[in-house]
Scaffold this motif. Structure first.
Motif, mmCIF file in Angstrom:
data_model
loop_
_atom_site.group_PDB
_atom_site.id
_atom_site.type_symbol
_atom_site.label_atom_id
_atom_site.label_comp_id
_atom_site.label_asym_id
_atom_site.label_seq_id
_atom_site.Cartn_x
_atom_site.Cartn_y
_atom_site.Cartn_z
ATOM 1 N N VAL A 125 8.156 70.310 44.963
ATOM 2 C CA VAL A 125 9.164 70.647 46.323
ATOM 3 C C VAL A 125 8.890 72.063 46.527
ATOM 4 O O VAL A 125 8.977 72.465 47.612
ATOM 5 C CB VAL A 125 10.320 70.190 45.987
ATOM 6 C CG1 VAL A 125 11.143 71.060 44.899
ATOM 7 C CG2 VAL A 125 11.210 70.140 47.523
ATOM 8 N N VAL A 126 8.723 72.848 45.523
ATOM 9 C CA VAL A 126 8.544 74.491 45.758
ATOM 10 C C VAL A 126 7.294 74.678 46.662
ATOM 11 O O VAL A 126 7.199 75.441 47.560
ATOM 12 C CB VAL A 126 8.843 75.090 44.513
ATOM 13 C CG1 VAL A 126 8.505 76.508 44.804
ATOM 14 C CG2 VAL A 126 10.429 75.140 44.099
ATOM 15 N N ARG A 127 6.193 74.149 45.853
ATOM 16 C CA ARG A 127 4.838 74.372 46.351
ATOM 17 C C ARG A 127 4.417 73.947 47.638
ATOM 18 O O ARG A 127 3.506 74.366 48.304
ATOM 19 C CB ARG A 127 3.834 74.067 45.166
ATOM 20 C CG ARG A 127 3.815 75.121 43.935
ATOM 21 C CD ARG A 127 3.143 74.419 42.772
ATOM 22 N NE ARG A 127 2.916 75.443 41.808
ATOM 23 C CZ ARG A 127 2.923 75.192 40.442
ATOM 24 N NH1 ARG A 127 1.944 73.903 40.131
ATOM 25 N NH2 ARG A 127 2.425 75.967 39.679
ATOM 26 N N ASP A 128 5.329 72.756 48.017
ATOM 27 C CA ASP A 128 5.062 72.329 49.371
ATOM 28 C C ASP A 128 5.811 72.823 50.220
ATOM 29 O O ASP A 128 5.997 72.648 51.674
ATOM 30 C CB ASP A 128 5.281 70.631 49.253
ATOM 31 C CG ASP A 128 4.405 70.030 48.609
ATOM 32 O OD1 ASP A 128 3.351 70.340 48.166
ATOM 33 O OD2 ASP A 128 4.754 68.850 48.283
ATOM 34 N N ASN A 174 14.629 82.090 53.676
ATOM 35 C CA ASN A 174 13.292 82.335 53.558
ATOM 36 C C ASN A 174 12.521 81.591 52.568
ATOM 37 O O ASN A 174 13.105 81.298 51.198
ATOM 38 C CB ASN A 174 13.414 83.914 53.110
ATOM 39 C CG ASN A 174 13.941 84.666 53.939
ATOM 40 O OD1 ASN A 174 13.463 84.712 55.309
ATOM 41 N ND2 ASN A 174 14.830 85.519 53.791
ATOM 42 N N ARG A 175 11.320 81.255 52.676
ATOM 43 C CA ARG A 175 10.308 80.647 51.727
ATOM 44 C C ARG A 175 10.321 81.288 50.194
ATOM 45 O O ARG A 175 10.350 82.473 50.480
ATOM 46 C CB ARG A 175 9.050 80.178 52.254
ATOM 47 C CG ARG A 175 8.158 79.324 51.334
ATOM 48 C CD ARG A 175 6.901 78.836 52.031
ATOM 49 N NE ARG A 175 6.244 78.165 51.069
ATOM 50 C CZ ARG A 175 5.188 77.458 51.501
ATOM 51 N NH1 ARG A 175 4.822 77.427 52.808
ATOM 52 N NH2 ARG A 175 4.369 76.631 50.544
ATOM 53 N N ALA A 176 10.573 80.514 49.400
ATOM 54 C CA ALA A 176 10.602 81.217 47.819
ATOM 55 C C ALA A 176 9.577 80.726 47.076
ATOM 56 O O ALA A 176 8.920 79.517 47.365
ATOM 57 C CB ALA A 176 11.968 80.685 47.244
ATOM 58 N N THR A 177 8.985 81.281 46.022
ATOM 59 C CA THR A 177 8.360 80.802 45.115
ATOM 60 C C THR A 177 8.897 80.253 43.863
ATOM 61 O O THR A 177 10.340 80.664 43.497
ATOM 62 C CB THR A 177 7.479 81.964 44.599
ATOM 63 O OG1 THR A 177 7.980 82.714 43.900
ATOM 64 C CG2 THR A 177 6.552 82.643 45.792
ATOM 65 N N LEU A 178 8.162 79.610 42.707
ATOM 66 C CA LEU A 178 8.816 79.119 41.702
ATOM 67 C C LEU A 178 9.628 80.191 40.720
ATOM 68 O O LEU A 178 10.623 80.077 40.030
ATOM 69 C CB LEU A 178 7.771 78.453 40.650
ATOM 70 C CG LEU A 178 7.347 77.019 41.261
ATOM 71 C CD1 LEU A 178 6.102 76.815 40.387
ATOM 72 C CD2 LEU A 178 8.658 76.073 40.920
ATOM 73 N N ILE A 193 20.464 78.271 48.377
ATOM 74 C CA ILE A 193 19.008 77.539 48.245
ATOM 75 C C ILE A 193 19.172 76.219 48.955
ATOM 76 O O ILE A 193 20.231 75.554 49.110
ATOM 77 C CB ILE A 193 19.073 77.385 46.521
ATOM 78 C CG1 ILE A 193 19.148 78.556 45.910
ATOM 79 C CG2 ILE A 193 17.700 76.400 46.342
ATOM 80 C CD1 ILE A 193 19.007 78.412 44.449
ATOM 81 N N GLU A 194 18.115 75.993 49.906
ATOM 82 C CA GLU A 194 18.294 74.729 50.654
ATOM 83 C C GLU A 194 16.969 74.103 50.178
ATOM 84 O O GLU A 194 15.771 74.628 50.028
ATOM 85 C CB GLU A 194 17.830 75.351 52.180
ATOM 86 C CG GLU A 194 19.118 75.893 52.788
ATOM 87 C CD GLU A 194 18.807 76.088 54.220
ATOM 88 O OE1 GLU A 194 18.715 75.293 54.961
ATOM 89 O OE2 GLU A 194 18.829 77.618 54.418
ATOM 90 N N VAL A 195 17.109 72.961 49.782
ATOM 91 C CA VAL A 195 15.983 71.833 49.424
ATOM 92 C C VAL A 195 15.828 70.922 50.560
ATOM 93 O O VAL A 195 16.602 70.204 50.611
ATOM 94 C CB VAL A 195 16.181 71.383 47.985
ATOM 95 C CG1 VAL A 195 15.193 70.529 47.642
ATOM 96 C CG2 VAL A 195 16.690 72.383 46.891
ATOM 97 N N GLN A 196 14.736 70.688 51.011
ATOM 98 C CA GLN A 196 14.376 69.611 51.937
ATOM 99 C C GLN A 196 13.804 68.365 51.568
ATOM 100 O O GLN A 196 12.891 68.422 50.567
ATOM 101 C CB GLN A 196 13.463 70.295 53.052
ATOM 102 C CG GLN A 196 13.114 69.271 54.198
ATOM 103 C CD GLN A 196 14.320 69.279 54.982
ATOM 104 O OE1 GLN A 196 15.050 70.114 55.411
ATOM 105 N NE2 GLN A 196 14.462 68.099 55.446
#
Length: 300
Positions: free
Chosen positions: A39-42, A50-54, A64-67
């Motif tokens: 989910v993070v890498r996608d 803002n887009r985050a990394t692992l 933190i928002e998880v789509q």
């Protein structure tokens, strides 16, 4: 059903400051490692929009928002059919499967399965999701089947399956009277690699545990409630047969008995699960099917 899913939102607490994003999602939110990485890498996770990394480091108060919503397709033909839907929301669907229906397409059965019908149902509702089976039933076992509608709910339900709150309850009609009104069957089940579907009780097998309670006694038959602690293939059928009480109509472990019932008298009547999104306990039930009720009438 086709409104946009807002996803999952978490706020980092003071004691969680300094954790990397992958550590937070795995230890605090209890995501699996596989789901976290995917989910993070996608690009499905944002921190403070803002887009985050692992390995992004988190601070107290970070949002933190998880789509969760994602368009997916399966190479299976959607097929219109009547479905007895017991419960449905944006994460799961529970269907009361009739006997005689296969759950998922095979080489010999490309159409007419529950999965074909569910894909048509999703398409009609404007949902671009695939069928992720959490539970399965044999073709001639009726009752409740749990299906996840996204990768998050599938991961959550699979993770929580071994929790005490997660219960699958069945009703079976068996030959003879059990020696005890209730108890536990704890016998290992093993598949002999001889091309047969049949399982046996054997020390080489996996530990298998079934809780049972006699609901109603007849002259030479019992209606039994069973709760699975483990979920081996044919577990109930093998365990009851090993007790000398095969299920009526079970042609694999007993006998063909069309004068009583045209399939094994086994029905998944109740599901208790931890909802993947809300973590509330969800209890779902369905009635005993007509053919099993008719068999009970014959036994009176």
């Amino acid at each position: 059903m086709n409104s946009k899913d807002p996803g999952l939102i978490f706020k980092v607490r003071e004691e969680e400051q300094g954790l990397k994003l992958n550590e937070y999602l795995r230890s605090v939110v209890r995501f699996s490692s596989r789901f976290t990485q995917k989910v993070v890498r996608d690009g499905g996770v944002k921190v403070n929009n803002n887009r985050a990394t692992l390995f992004s480091k988190l601070k107290s108060g970070d949002v933190i928002e998880v789509q969760i919503e994602k368009e997916e397709e399966q190479d299976i033909i959607p097929e219109k059919m009547e479905l007895d839907i017991i419960y449905e929301d944006q994460d799961i669907i529970v269907v009361n499967k009739p006997y005689g229906m296969i759950v998922h397409p095979t080489k010999n059965y490309a159409c007419g399965t529950l999965t074909n019908g569910l894909l048509y149902h999703f398409k009609e509702n404007g949902e671009r999701c695939i069928v992720r089976l959490v539970s399965r039933l044999d073709r001639d076992t009726s009752g409740l089947i749990l299906v996840a509608k996204n990768a998050f709910s599938h991961m959550s339900l699979a993770r929580d399956m071994n929790r005490e709150e997660f219960q699958k309850t069945y009703l079976a009609i068996v030959h003879g009277n059990l020696s005890k009104k209730n108890g536990v069957i704890d016998k290992p089940i093993y598949k002999v690699d001889d091309g047969s579907l049949k399982r046996i009780i054997d020390e080489r097998g996996q530990r298998s545990i079934t809780h049972f309670e006699v609901v109603k006694r007849f002259k030479d038959a019992d209606l039994i409630k069973l709760i699975l602690e483990t979920g081996r293939t044919h577990q109930i059928r093998v365990h009851l047969n090993s007790m000398g009480n095969p299920i009526y109509g079970d042609t694999l472990y007993g006998n063909k008995e069309d004068e009583y019932i045209e399939r094994q008298a086994l029905h998944a009547c109740r599901l208790q699960i931890i909802h993947p999104r809300t973590e509330e306990i969800l209890k779902l039930e369905c009635d005993l099917p007509e053919d099993m009720n008719k068999l009970l009438s014959k036994l009176k």
